[in-house]
Design a protein around this motif. Structure first.
Motif, PDB file in Angstrom:
ATOM      1  N   GLY A  71      57.584  69.096  -4.422  1.00  0.00           N
ATOM      2  CA  GLY A  71      57.611  70.281  -3.577  1.00  0.00           C
ATOM      3  C   GLY A  71      58.509  71.365  -4.140  1.00  0.00           C
ATOM      4  N   ILE A  72      59.698  70.939  -4.593  1.00  0.00           N
ATOM      5  CA  ILE A  72      60.655  71.919  -5.131  1.00  0.00           C
ATOM      6  C   ILE A  72      60.068  72.585  -6.375  1.00  0.00           C
ATOM      7  N   VAL A 113      59.612  59.004  -1.551  1.00  0.00           N
ATOM      8  CA  VAL A 113      60.103  60.221  -0.909  1.00  0.00           C
ATOM      9  C   VAL A 113      60.674  61.171  -1.950  1.00  0.00           C
ATOM     10  N   LEU A 114      61.438  60.622  -2.909  1.00  0.00           N
ATOM     11  CA  LEU A 114      62.048  61.463  -3.936  1.00  0.00           C
ATOM     12  C   LEU A 114      60.986  62.209  -4.732  1.00  0.00           C
ATOM     13  N   ILE A 153      59.546  65.098  -2.703  1.00  0.00           N
ATOM     14  CA  ILE A 153      60.461  66.239  -2.543  1.00  0.00           C
ATOM     15  C   ILE A 153      60.565  67.005  -3.855  1.00  0.00           C
ATOM     16  N   PHE A 170      62.357  54.953  -1.223  1.00  0.00           N
ATOM     17  CA  PHE A 170      63.192  56.033  -1.746  1.00  0.00           C
ATOM     18  C   PHE A 170      62.467  56.751  -2.879  1.00  0.00           C
ATOM     19  N   LEU A 198      57.401  75.123  -5.464  1.00  0.00           N
ATOM     20  CA  LEU A 198      57.915  76.368  -4.911  1.00  0.00           C
ATOM     21  C   LEU A 198      58.589  77.214  -5.977  1.00  0.00           C
TER      22      LEU A 198
END
Lengths: 612, 226
Positions: free
Chosen positions: B161-162, B154-155, B158, B151, B165
């Protein structure tokens, strides 16, 4: 540029307007639609319907409904979106100002759906993270406190059911005992929303790239599972059971209505997502071809997924049947001290008869423990929904070789399916919001998307409580079903009779280059609306004519009423509000002055009423 | 002489039969599932295996009580069936015609269960002492649950990535703002010739998306049909 007072037409945007973001290529659009339409329902609802309504025979009403209802309605929505180039609210406003309520209803329904749908992704994440262990946590029961045996709850049911109901959901006995928020599930839900936010952050720019993966990866996994499933021991039993057509079910009206309902909900009509996706198309995109392609792929995927599901069913049923037989054999040879291997599945019934005759008393004592093992009974357990996805499949996976690999593949597939559908849902909410000038002027796109995700996440925490699954069932059964049917009914009637089918024909001719042939027109004008009416009827229970059949406490019934009313009431309310605004505007723009002659008055009326 | 011998033997046999019978006091039932455990490598249960069993029981008793008095002959087997199940008792040679209390035997077996299982190539499940429940070993649990680790990974991905962006989006936005203010300033000073088409600067035209010229919006009704 001269601003002529023409009725507002799509494409008329004045001189300096920013152009609408577009898909990079038509393939992205098709993939987005496939990714949205092909969702969890194809995997966990269609096989159940197949089983209930006549096996292979169900394909007949399913395909007929696809051609008569699915394709025309999908084509309609895509065409509306592509022509009007706005989200659902804007698009329906253009069709007729009185129909802005339809758009708002779509947004409300999408909002409700996204609230509870992402919880499924959270569960998929939970199972995915737990797949990296040996043995899988749902393979064995945990030990009880003094380590002499297994947990009592787990013994009574099975390890997979225990893992789902106790370790994942930690479900309380009823809706009234809310319990506390499960922090593990809350974390997974937050992660699920972060993933969705990452994908929709930049609008079509980011969504367009993500849908390549979310649309294609599930097919890869399904193919792997098909090969693995067909080679499993006992898979053939499941396939034979499924595909043996029970044609007498065709005479049951429920079969046809279920087929229609499945096609309807499977394509995701009425949410506004398809309109939103199509609004980002080039105006000359061939949406007729795409509508046919998407609906065919959706139905083919359903059938494909049910082949996989039934081979898994067959494997699981055979495995359980053989375990049951082995247990009975063990009880018999232990009780009567028979040699190991002397009793097999073949001679079991003979041995039982012999023992019943020779040792009647001891046999009578044993008989409550000797269950009648039946393969048909195992296959007959029809499961749908989360039970199929999380209990039946995980039970089958734990008995395969290298279960960790298959488990990871399977839950990644579920995630892709779920996230693909979520992208469509959030697009349905965000496109009308970003179309509205008032909101985009103040906040950038990223903030709006972030706010929507945040609000949904916070409300979604309700589903992570101990009673969350009961609320999930409520939302699943009532949030979208009735409202969508009404919305699509109003949509079809609006396009055919209010906007006018000839005008729609001309618009399509302008876009694609040819007019829709008579088949489409007949379906839009008559067949599809007529098919929605019996579906509406079916939702209301045949016995008492009421919507809610289960026994819920009063506050739950109030929530259900709110869910249904919030979306359906938007349609008449929207029309009413528009009507009132028109009256007020007309009264305001016509000052009672003597200088105005009758010509000026009528001209002013025309201008005002057309600028709404 | 012979008669006395025969008499003693028969007495002993009768005594043995008395001590070892199903549901006798301090007797235990044992059940072996050799074929289940070993499949094709299963051995047959014969007198030699029984001898080994007696030896293992005597061994267990000796280890437990630390007295070297238990002999193989003290372990009595009876009622051997095809299932391969039988009853056994452990007699006490010091006290005549009596059996060792069941609790002692149970404790001895529990202590040496692993050795006994290995002697027969079996496990707790396939060599069952019916009255003696075995404690199940708990599964190995790592200190941090594995799922939290996955977890976390993956967290982090992510969130990275956010952030990426969002930051690139903000930068692009700032650059665009700066450019447009610069151009406005220059236009005011009248120094920059901006190529303009129909009142729209060329840069603003997004060639990918196209720009719909409202005057020529597809509107068949305004043109007379041929």
């Amino acid at each position: 540029l001269l601003r002529l007072s023409l009725p507002s037409k799509p494409g008329w945007r004045g001189a300096m307007e920013k152009s609408r973001p577009l898909w990079d290529n038509p393939l992205q659009f098709v993939f987005a639609c496939i990714s949205y339409a092909v969702g969890l329902g194809n995997v966990w609802r269609f096989p159940y319907l197949c089983q209930m309504y006549g096996g292979g025979g169900f394909l007949i009403p399913y395909l007929i409904m696809l051609i008569v209802e699915g394709m025309p309605l999908l084509y309609l929505e895509l065409a509306v979106g592509q022509r009007m180039r706005q989200g659902s609210i804007g698009a329906w406003k253009i069709i007729s100002p009185y129909l802005c309520g339809v758009g708002v209803a779509s947004v409300v329904v999408s909002f409700f759906l996204s609230m509870y749908y992402n919880v499924i992704n959270a569960w998929a994440f939970w199972y995915l993270f737990h797949s990296f262990q040996d043995p899988l946590p749902w393979a064995t029961c945990p030990l009880n406190s003094n380590r002499t045996g297994y947990e009592e709850e787990c013994e009574k049911t099975s390890s997979t059911q225990y893992f789902w109901y106790r370790e994942t959901l930690n479900i309380s006995p009823s809706l009234e005992d809310s319990g506390s928020i499960q922090w593990e599930q809350a974390l997974c839900l937050m992660l699920a929303w972060l993933v969705v936010y990452l994908c929709i952050l930049r609008g079509t720019e980011s969504t367009g790239k993500v849908v390549y993966i979310t649309a294609s990866l599930p097919y890869c996994v399904l193919i792997i599972y098909l090969i693995r499933g067909l080679t499993l021991h006992g898979a053939v039993n499941g396939l034979i059971y499924m595909f043996t057509p029970k044609l007498e079910q065709l005479s049951n009206p429920k079969t046809w209505i279920s087929a229609a309902t499945q096609i309807f909900f499977s394509l995701g009509l009425g949410f506004g997502s398809l309109i939103a996706f199509a609004s980002y198309n080039e105006p000359s995109n061939n949406c007729e071809r795409h509508a046919v392609i998407v609906s065919l792929i959706n139905s083919t995927t359903s059938i494909f997924a049910s082949i996989v599901t039934f081979s898994i069913y067959g494997f699981k049923a055979t495995f359980n049947y053989e375990s049951c037989i082995n247990k009975v054999i063990l009880i018999l040879i232990n009780a009567f001290d028979l040699e190991e291997g002397s009793v097999t599945a073949d001679n079991l019934s003979d041995v039982k008869e012999y023992l019943m005759a020779t040792y009647p008393q001891e046999y009578a004592q044993l008989s409550p423990q000797l269950k009648n093992c039946s393969l048909e009974a195992e296959l007959d357990t029809a499961v749908q929904g989360t039970g199929l996805a999380f209990i039946v499949y995980s039970e089958a996976i734990k008995n395969m070789e290298v279960p960790q690999l298959y488990s990871v593949l399977y839950f990644v597939m579920l995630l892709m399916l779920g996230i693909g559908s979520m992208l469509g849902n959030t697009a349905a909410i965000l496109t009308p919001l970003t179309d509205s000038k008032a909101i985009t002027a103040r906040f950038p796109k990223e903030v709006i998307s972030g706010a929507v995700c945040f609000i949904n996440c916070v409300i979604g925490l309700t589903f992570t409580m101990e009673a969350g699954n009961y609320w999930f069932d409520i939302f699943n059964d009532y949030a979208a079903t009735l409202s969508l049917l009404l919305i699509v009914l109003v949509e079809t009637i609006a396009v055919c009779y209010i906007y006018g089918i000839r005008r729609f024909e001309k618009d399509l001719h302008g876009m694609i280059g040819r007019k829709p042939n008579w088949y489409w027109k007949i379906m839009w004008a008559f067949a599809s609306p007529l098919l929605i009416v019996p579906e509406l009827q079916r939702i209301f229970s045949p016995l008492q004519g009421q919507l809610v059949t289960k026994d819920y406490p009063s506050y739950a019934l109030a929530v259900i009423g709110l869910l249904v009313a919030a979306s359906t009431m938007c349609i008449p309310l929207g029309a009413l509000v528009t009507f009132i605004r028109k009256r007020l505007k007309r009264e305001r723009t016509l000052p009672p002055s003597s200088a105005t002659g009758p010509c000026w008055k009528t001209a002013a009326t025309i201008i005002c009423s057309s600028y709404l | 002489m012979l008669r006395v011998l025969l008499l003693t033997l028969s007495v002993v046999a009768v005594a043995d039969a008395e001590l070892c019978k199903p549901d006798a006091q301090n007797a235990f039932k044992v059940r072996l599932s050799i074929k289940t455990a070993l499949g094709d490598n299963a051995y047959a249960w014969d007198a030699n295996e029984e001898y080994l069993f007696k030896a293992m029981m005597a061994f267990a008793m000796r280890k437990y009580s630390r007295k070297s008095t238990t002999q193989i002959s003290n372990v009595l087997l009876c009622n051997v069936t095809d299932r391969v199940s039988f009853w056994f008792v452990v007699t006490d040679s010091s006290k005549n015609v009596s059996t060792v209390p069941g609790s002692e035997v149970e404790a001895a077996i529990r202590m040496n269960r692993h050795r006994i299982n290995n002697a027969f190539l079996l496990s707790d499940k396939t060599l069952q002492f019916l009255k003696i429940t075995s404690t199940l070993s708990p599964p190995v649990e790592p200190s941090t649950p594995v799922w939290l680790i996955v977890f976390g990974v993956v967290l982090c991905l992510i969130v990275a990535g956010i952030v990426l962006l969002v930051v690139t989006g903000i930068r692009k936005h700032k650059k665009k703002n700066k450019e447009s203010t610069e151009r406005e300033n220059l236009e005011e000073k009248g120094e920059v010739t901006v190529t303009v088409e129909n009142g729209i600067p060329c840069e603003a035209l997004d060639f990918k998306a196209g720009h719909v010229n409202g005057v020529f919006a597809a509107d068949d009704e305004r043109f007379t049909s041929l």
